[in-house]
Scaffold this motif. Structure first.
Motif, PDB file in Angstrom:
ATOM      1  N   THR A  49       0.674  -1.369  -0.012  1.00  0.00           N
ATOM      2  CA  THR A  49       0.117   0.056  -0.166  1.00  0.00           C
ATOM      3  C   THR A  49       0.934   1.239  -0.023  1.00  0.00           C
ATOM      4  OG1 THR A  49      -1.740  -1.255   1.422  1.00  0.00           O
ATOM      5  CG2 THR A  49      -1.907   1.164   1.354  1.00  0.00           C
ATOM      6  N   PRO A  50       0.576   2.373  -0.815  1.00  0.00           N
ATOM      7  CA  PRO A  50       1.414   3.457  -0.788  1.00  0.00           C
ATOM      8  C   PRO A  50       1.432   4.265   0.353  1.00  0.00           C
ATOM      9  CG  PRO A  50      -0.417   3.594  -2.371  1.00  0.00           C
ATOM     10  CD  PRO A  50      -0.350   2.247  -1.845  1.00  0.00           C
ATOM     11  N   ILE A  51       2.156   5.302   0.460  1.00  0.00           N
ATOM     12  CA  ILE A  51       2.279   5.957   1.606  1.00  0.00           C
ATOM     13  C   ILE A  51       1.605   6.993   0.935  1.00  0.00           C
ATOM     14  CG2 ILE A  51       4.020   5.131   2.844  1.00  0.00           C
ATOM     15  CD1 ILE A  51       5.884   7.159   2.070  1.00  0.00           C
ATOM     16  N   ARG A  52       1.085   8.488   2.070  1.00  0.00           N
ATOM     17  CA  ARG A  52       0.460   9.556   1.947  1.00  0.00           C
ATOM     18  C   ARG A  52       1.533  10.590   2.308  1.00  0.00           C
ATOM     19  NH1 ARG A  52      -4.875   9.634   0.390  1.00  0.00           N
ATOM     20  NH2 ARG A  52      -5.861   7.778   0.385  1.00  0.00           N
ATOM     21  N   ASP A  53       1.698  10.487   3.561  1.00  0.00           N
ATOM     22  CA  ASP A  53       2.615  11.585   4.391  1.00  0.00           C
ATOM     23  C   ASP A  53       3.811  10.852   4.629  1.00  0.00           C
ATOM     24  OD1 ASP A  53       3.770  13.401   6.700  1.00  0.00           O
ATOM     25  OD2 ASP A  53       2.157  14.818   5.840  1.00  0.00           O
ATOM     26  N   MET A  54       4.930  11.377   4.105  1.00  0.00           N
ATOM     27  CA  MET A  54       6.163  10.505   4.732  1.00  0.00           C
ATOM     28  C   MET A  54       6.501  10.574   6.032  1.00  0.00           C
ATOM     29  SD  MET A  54       9.887  10.622   2.561  1.00  0.00           S
ATOM     30  CE  MET A  54      10.542  11.819   3.547  1.00  0.00           C
ATOM     31  N   PHE A  55       6.312  11.718   6.602  1.00  0.00           N
ATOM     32  CA  PHE A  55       6.817  12.013   7.967  1.00  0.00           C
ATOM     33  C   PHE A  55       5.964  11.308   9.052  1.00  0.00           C
ATOM     34  CE2 PHE A  55       8.291  16.206   6.135  1.00  0.00           C
ATOM     35  CZ  PHE A  55       9.559  15.452   5.910  1.00  0.00           C
ATOM     36  N   SER A  56       4.668  11.241   8.760  1.00  0.00           N
ATOM     37  CA  SER A  56       3.724  10.396   9.676  1.00  0.00           C
ATOM     38  C   SER A  56       3.734   9.034   9.240  1.00  0.00           C
ATOM     39  CB  SER A  56       2.351  11.023   9.742  1.00  0.00           C
ATOM     40  OG  SER A  56       1.738  11.011   8.353  1.00  0.00           O
ATOM     41  N   ASP A  57       3.757   8.581   8.172  1.00  0.00           N
ATOM     42  CA  ASP A  57       3.536   7.219   7.632  1.00  0.00           C
ATOM     43  C   ASP A  57       4.488   6.235   8.059  1.00  0.00           C
ATOM     44  OD1 ASP A  57       1.051   8.159   6.851  1.00  0.00           O
ATOM     45  OD2 ASP A  57       1.306   7.958   4.707  1.00  0.00           O
ATOM     46  N   LEU A  58       5.638   6.644   8.199  1.00  0.00           N
ATOM     47  CA  LEU A  58       7.087   6.043   8.430  1.00  0.00           C
ATOM     48  C   LEU A  58       7.373   6.071  10.040  1.00  0.00           C
ATOM     49  CD1 LEU A  58       9.678   7.133   5.607  1.00  0.00           C
ATOM     50  CD2 LEU A  58       7.621   5.468   5.483  1.00  0.00           C
ATOM     51  N   LYS A  59       6.518   6.635  10.867  1.00  0.00           N
ATOM     52  CA  LYS A  59       6.882   6.748  12.214  1.00  0.00           C
ATOM     53  C   LYS A  59       6.832   5.442  12.847  1.00  0.00           C
ATOM     54  CE  LYS A  59       4.994  10.272  14.468  1.00  0.00           C
ATOM     55  NZ  LYS A  59       3.984  11.248  14.783  1.00  0.00           N
ATOM     56  N   ASP A  60       5.848   4.637  12.667  1.00  0.00           N
ATOM     57  CA  ASP A  60       5.786   3.352  13.421  1.00  0.00           C
ATOM     58  C   ASP A  60       6.840   2.095  12.912  1.00  0.00           C
ATOM     59  OD1 ASP A  60       4.736   2.463  10.984  1.00  0.00           O
ATOM     60  OD2 ASP A  60       2.614   1.836  11.886  1.00  0.00           O
ATOM     61  N   GLY A  61       7.726   2.406  11.755  1.00  0.00           N
ATOM     62  CA  GLY A  61       8.684   1.647  11.197  1.00  0.00           C
ATOM     63  C   GLY A  61       8.000   0.387  10.359  1.00  0.00           C
ATOM     64  N   ARG A  62       6.563   0.184  10.317  1.00  0.00           N
ATOM     65  CA  ARG A  62       6.156  -0.813   9.610  1.00  0.00           C
ATOM     66  C   ARG A  62       6.314  -0.723   8.023  1.00  0.00           C
ATOM     67  NH1 ARG A  62       3.043  -4.270  12.573  1.00  0.00           N
ATOM     68  NH2 ARG A  62       1.894  -4.851  10.620  1.00  0.00           N
ATOM     69  N   LYS A  63       6.337   0.420   7.528  1.00  0.00           N
ATOM     70  CA  LYS A  63       6.176   0.898   6.356  1.00  0.00           C
ATOM     71  C   LYS A  63       7.844   0.942   5.913  1.00  0.00           C
ATOM     72  CE  LYS A  63       3.372   1.486   3.619  1.00  0.00           C
ATOM     73  NZ  LYS A  63       2.692   0.267   3.114  1.00  0.00           N
ATOM     74  N   LEU A  64       8.593   1.367   6.627  1.00  0.00           N
ATOM     75  CA  LEU A  64      10.119   1.228   6.231  1.00  0.00           C
ATOM     76  C   LEU A  64      10.557  -0.195   6.304  1.00  0.00           C
ATOM     77  CD1 LEU A  64      11.418   4.121   8.815  1.00  0.00           C
ATOM     78  CD2 LEU A  64      11.577   3.857   6.171  1.00  0.00           C
TER      79      LEU A  64
END
Length: 671
Positions: A49-64
């Motif tokens: 699933t794509p991300i919308r806001d890089m700064f908030s969507d990467l915070k929990d580390g799961r998308k990273l």
């Protein structure tokens, strides 16, 4: 009181700072857009699933972790919870994977990403892009050409591709791309039939950029990672341009001639790549692995030039020398002021970290400007060597050079002294933090052992006390998390003499503490889950027992109301027979509940592993079973007594009457 000149100069410095700050924010915005597109392009390949806001969507580390899974081809487990601890564990795993794959990072800790730090989040993604988008693509050609500077190779490739277009002269990865011609020239070199070069030249910069990005997408399947309006500016973002040019490099033939490389190496000094001076390939200088780097060290510029160097310099005139000197002196004054207003070194570790990073940025600025100071000194020497000056002019230039060199040296020494002091204080404070965490872990581990060896709870009340004790432990973990968060972005200063040994020792210490902390967190979370689960089962058992006990009391009362003798009429007996039949039917329906309560009691006893609590549960179960048996026996006694009251009844026996009642659901009339 400040003079008019001082005020004007101060205003100019503030204005210059505002411009720099605005430009930095502008580049952050562009990088956020570009990096987000790059991440989503990777997710398209793996079906994520794509991300919308890089700064908030990467915070929990799961998308990273999703991103690294696609880049490494390795499955990476993720924490299931949604607390801050889970997020930190995920991000720290990301940093661990990057460290294992030799991705260079500095001053990035788990809390920086979890807290949504914009600069460091961008730095993290840039480091990932560099490793997989740039270096990975270019490693073969770098090896073949025996070159370590990937930026030099990329610039050589671009200049080689654009030679046939005289309108294009690519000297860097910023301003040279703003008009859109460079992008189009690379595409036209490899796809000359795709479009008319003359038509592109007549377009506006925005139209050229849009044209290039469209052709690259349609012809080479390269995502539109850049927006034309972000490139057609005075100073485009270098990282974003490099990332896109590397996409072109990956999709097109990669032959780079040594002639093109030598051409780049002989460009005028002001066009030379910054990374070439440091001997490094493309790298994010503001983002490196914590604990493996050291702060920049500005050097003293050379006052004299050797003959060979003098001969290689271009002709210098007095006016250009004076202009350059004034520019350097203006900057030098602002740098001296900036150093002067820095606060005294604090005794709070977080404040010292902030001071350290502030001063590190200051040292980087000094390092970046040392060549400017050197250039002025070289230009002064060149002017004197040319022999066109009067004796008075020569003396003045020598005096200016001496003063400039002296002020630069004083600034450099004072800056390095403060740097050394910050290093010393910071390492001491962090070492104290490490020792405090180690002591806390020792106490907590002893506390855990005591909790594990405590006698099991005898009843629900004492069990609730154990849960409250565990909540206290959880609260203590939350408080200690502050220190752990601080250590996750620990700054490790390395010098040439003890670099490897210090780093190795600290890594070992941090790894040990990290493993102990993780073990405490896992045990605490697992035990809390077990405590809650068992408490709910136990509470449910007690609730069900209470309901069953109330039901038994109700039926016992109802049975006491059943009359078994001295009936005044057959209808009165019939009513009591009906009441007894209803009780018997209720008992039949409830028999399964009694069996379930017995099984649930056995399950809870097995989970509790407590002789005292088990005995209490077993006693309650036996009490209910005993009351049940008594109720059954009394029901049978009442049935027998009623059955014996009316021998001449045509329906034969009371048992037959009950059966008939159950079938017909209507009153019985004995006659």
């Amino acid at each position: 009181m400040a003079s008019h000149g001082d005020i004007a100069e101060g205003g100019a410095n503030e204005e210059f700072s505002d411009i720099i700050r605005w430009r930095s924010d502008e580049h952050d915005t562009v990088q956020k857009k570009t990096f987000t597109k790059w991440i989503n392009a990777q997710f398209v390949k793996t079906g994520k699933t794509p991300i919308r806001d890089m700064f908030s969507d990467l915070k929990d580390g799961r998308k990273l972790l999703d991103l690294l899974e696609g880049l490494t081809g390795t499955a990476l487990t993720k924490e299931r919870g949604s607390t801050r601890v889970h997020a930190l564990n995920n991000v720290n795993k990301v940093l661990q994977v990057l460290h294992q794959t030799n991705v260079d990072l500095v001053n990035i800790g788990g809390t920086d990403i979890v807290d949504g730090n914009h600069k460091l989040t961008l730095g993290l993604i840039w480091s990932i892009i560099l490793h997989w988008q740039v270096k990975d693509i270019m490693k073969d050609i770098m090896s073949n050409l025996q070159q370590t500077n990937s930026e030099k190779i990329l610039l050589s490739w671009v200049r080689q591709c654009s030679r046939s277009h005289p309108e294009v002269n690519v000297l860097n990865f910023t301003t040279s791309w703003a008009d859109g011609l460079a992008f189009n020239s690379v595409l036209h070199h490899f796809r000359p039939g795709a479009f008319s070069w003359d038509e592109v030249v007549r377009l506006s910069p925005l139209e050229r950029l849009d044209h290039a990005f469209t052709v690259a997408r349609d012809q080479l399947a390269i995502e539109r990672l850049l927006d034309p309006e972000d490139v057609a500016v005075q100073l485009p973002d270098k990282k974003s341009v490099i990332m896109y040019v590397t996409s072109l490099f990956a999709a097109l033939p990669k032959d780079v001639s040594m002639e093109a490389i030598r051409e780049v190496e002989t460009l005028p000094r002001k066009y030379k790549l910054e990374s070439e001076d440091s001997g490094q390939s493309l790298c994010a200088q503001d983002v490196q692995m914590e604990g493996t780097g050291s702060s920049p060290q500005p050097e003293a510029p050379m006052m004299e030039l050797e003959g060979e160097q003098q001969g290689s310099l271009l002709e210098v005139d007095l006016d250009s020398y004076q202009t350059t000197l004034e520019e350097v002196l203006t900057w030098l004054l602002s740098a001296e002021d900036a150093l002067q207003i820095q606060d005294e070194v604090s005794d709070d570790v977080e404040e010292v970290k902030e001071q350290f990073h502030t001063h590190e940025a200051f040292m980087m600025e000094l390092t970046a400007h040392q060549s400017s100071v050197g250039n002025v000194l070289q230009a002064g020497n060149q002017l004197i060597a040319q022999g066109h000056l009067t004796e008075e002019e020569e003396d003045e230039i020598r005096e200016q050079m001496t003063l400039l060199n002296s002020r630069w040296e004083s600034l450099r020494v004072a800056s390095m002294d403060r740097q050394a002091r910050l290093h010393e204080v910071l390492m001491d404070l962090q070492q104290q933090q490490l020792q405090q965490l180690s002591d806390w872990l020792t106490q907590t581990e002893e506390r855990i052992i005591k909790m594990e060896t405590e006698p099991t709870a005898e009843d629900v009340e004492s069990y609730q006390e154990r849960m409250e004790q565990h909540k206290d432990l959880q609260n203590d973990l939350e408080v200690e998390q502050v220190r752990v968060n601080s250590l996750t972005h620990m700054v490790v200063v390395v010098d040439e003499n003890s670099g490897e040994s210090v780093t190795a020792a600290l890594e070992e210490q941090l790894q040990s503490l990290g493993e102990r902390w993780a073990a405490v967190c896992r045990w605490t979370e697992a035990r809390w889950h077990k405590l809650q689960q068992l408490f709910m089962v136990w509470q449910q058992l007690l609730s069900d027992q209470s309901l069953f006990r109330a039901w038994l009391a109700e039926k016992e009362e109802a049975l006491r109301d059943v009359q078994t003798s001295n009936f005044k009429s057959p209808s009165e007996m019939n009513a009591n027979v009906c009441q007894l039949a209803i009780l018997k039917e209720d008992m039949e329906k409830k028999k399964k509940t009694l069996d379930q309560l017995s099984d649930a009691g056995q399950d809870v006893m097995l989970l509790l592993q407590s002789p005292e609590a088990g005995a209490k549960i077993e006693g309650d179960t036996e009490e209910l079973a005993h009351r049940w048996d008594n109720l059954v026996q009394k029901l049978e006694d009442h049935s027998f007594q009623l059955d014996s009251q009316w021998p001449p009844v045509p329906l034969a026996t009371l048992g037959d009457a009950i059966v008939l009642f159950q079938r017909s659901a209507c009153p019985l009339h004995l006659h």
